[in-house]
Write a protein that holds these residues in place. Structure first.
Motif, PDB file in Angstrom:
ATOM      1  N   GLU A 131     150.170 108.184  45.871  1.00  0.00           N
ATOM      2  CA  GLU A 131     150.883 108.935  44.836  1.00  0.00           C
ATOM      3  C   GLU A 131     149.971 109.194  43.637  1.00  0.00           C
ATOM      4  O   GLU A 131     149.938 110.309  43.100  1.00  0.00           O
ATOM      5  N   TYR A 149     156.305 117.703  37.621  1.00  0.00           N
ATOM      6  CA  TYR A 149     155.637 117.191  38.812  1.00  0.00           C
ATOM      7  C   TYR A 149     156.730 116.630  39.714  1.00  0.00           C
ATOM      8  O   TYR A 149     157.502 115.774  39.304  1.00  0.00           O
ATOM      9  N   THR A 207     146.632 116.764  38.013  1.00  0.00           N
ATOM     10  CA  THR A 207     146.342 116.785  36.571  1.00  0.00           C
ATOM     11  C   THR A 207     144.897 117.186  36.285  1.00  0.00           C
ATOM     12  O   THR A 207     144.606 117.675  35.197  1.00  0.00           O
ATOM     13  N   LEU A 235     148.623 112.697  41.969  1.00  0.00           N
ATOM     14  CA  LEU A 235     148.766 112.968  40.539  1.00  0.00           C
ATOM     15  C   LEU A 235     147.409 113.261  39.894  1.00  0.00           C
ATOM     16  O   LEU A 235     147.287 114.190  39.083  1.00  0.00           O
ATOM     17  N   LEU A 241     153.943 117.368  44.695  1.00  0.00           N
ATOM     18  CA  LEU A 241     153.051 116.355  45.229  1.00  0.00           C
ATOM     19  C   LEU A 241     153.694 115.838  46.510  1.00  0.00           C
ATOM     20  O   LEU A 241     154.748 115.201  46.472  1.00  0.00           O
TER      21      LEU A 241
END
Length: 156
Positions: free
Chosen positions: A71, A87, A79, A75, A6
């Motif tokens: 962030e 991650y 997901t 995520l 990420l």
């Protein structure tokens, strides 16, 4: 074992391409958030990984809740697409110090364990400057020096 990287990016897209190339591995998927302040999205290329520039772009400011929002956007994107063993949240200005084979071997050997950073460097001055202040209205008064120190209450 599949990993999701990420990546929070805001500039220096030549360095970002170096990072993306270093992470380009069939065992990795790459998710990139480009700061909303960036007018023209970078052109990034991979050969082995899946690369996703996420649509939800946020105007990120250091120390602002918007950094957390970016962030979480990364995520959510990761997901919603797949389930990953690990991650990794990194900046677009980071570069790995080890090869992908070494990184994946490490995480395979320590499967299920979580890791946090630790340093013996004295961060007290940086902590005082960055963390022990309230940065109110950071979107509206950027650069004005408007911040308030957290003061420890003392009894006399």
């Amino acid at each position: 074992m599949k990993h999701a990287y990420l990546i929070l990016a805001h500039g220096d897209f030549e360095l970002l391409q170096c990072l993306v190339s270093a992470l380009d591995d069939e065992r990795n998927d790459l998710y990139v958030h480009v700061d909303k302040k960036v007018k023209e999205l970078p052109s990034l290329a991979v050969l082995k990984s899946q690369l996703y520039l996420i649509d939800e772009r946020i105007d990120v400011r250091w120390g602002s809740v918007r950094m957390l929002e970016a962030e979480f956007a990364l995520l959510r994107a990761a997901t919603s697409r797949a389930s990953y063993q690990y991650y990794h949240l990194i900046s677009g200005a980071d570069l790995p110090l080890k090869s992908q084979d070494e990184i994946h071997a490490f995480f395979s050997a320590h499967q299920g364990q979580e890791f946090i950073g630790y340093s013996q460097y004295d961060y007290s001055k940086e902590v005082m400057r960055k963390v022990h202040r309230y940065h109110l209205f950071d979107d509206h008064f950027k650069g004005t020096g408007l911040s308030f120190f957290l003061m420890k209450a003392t009894r006399s």
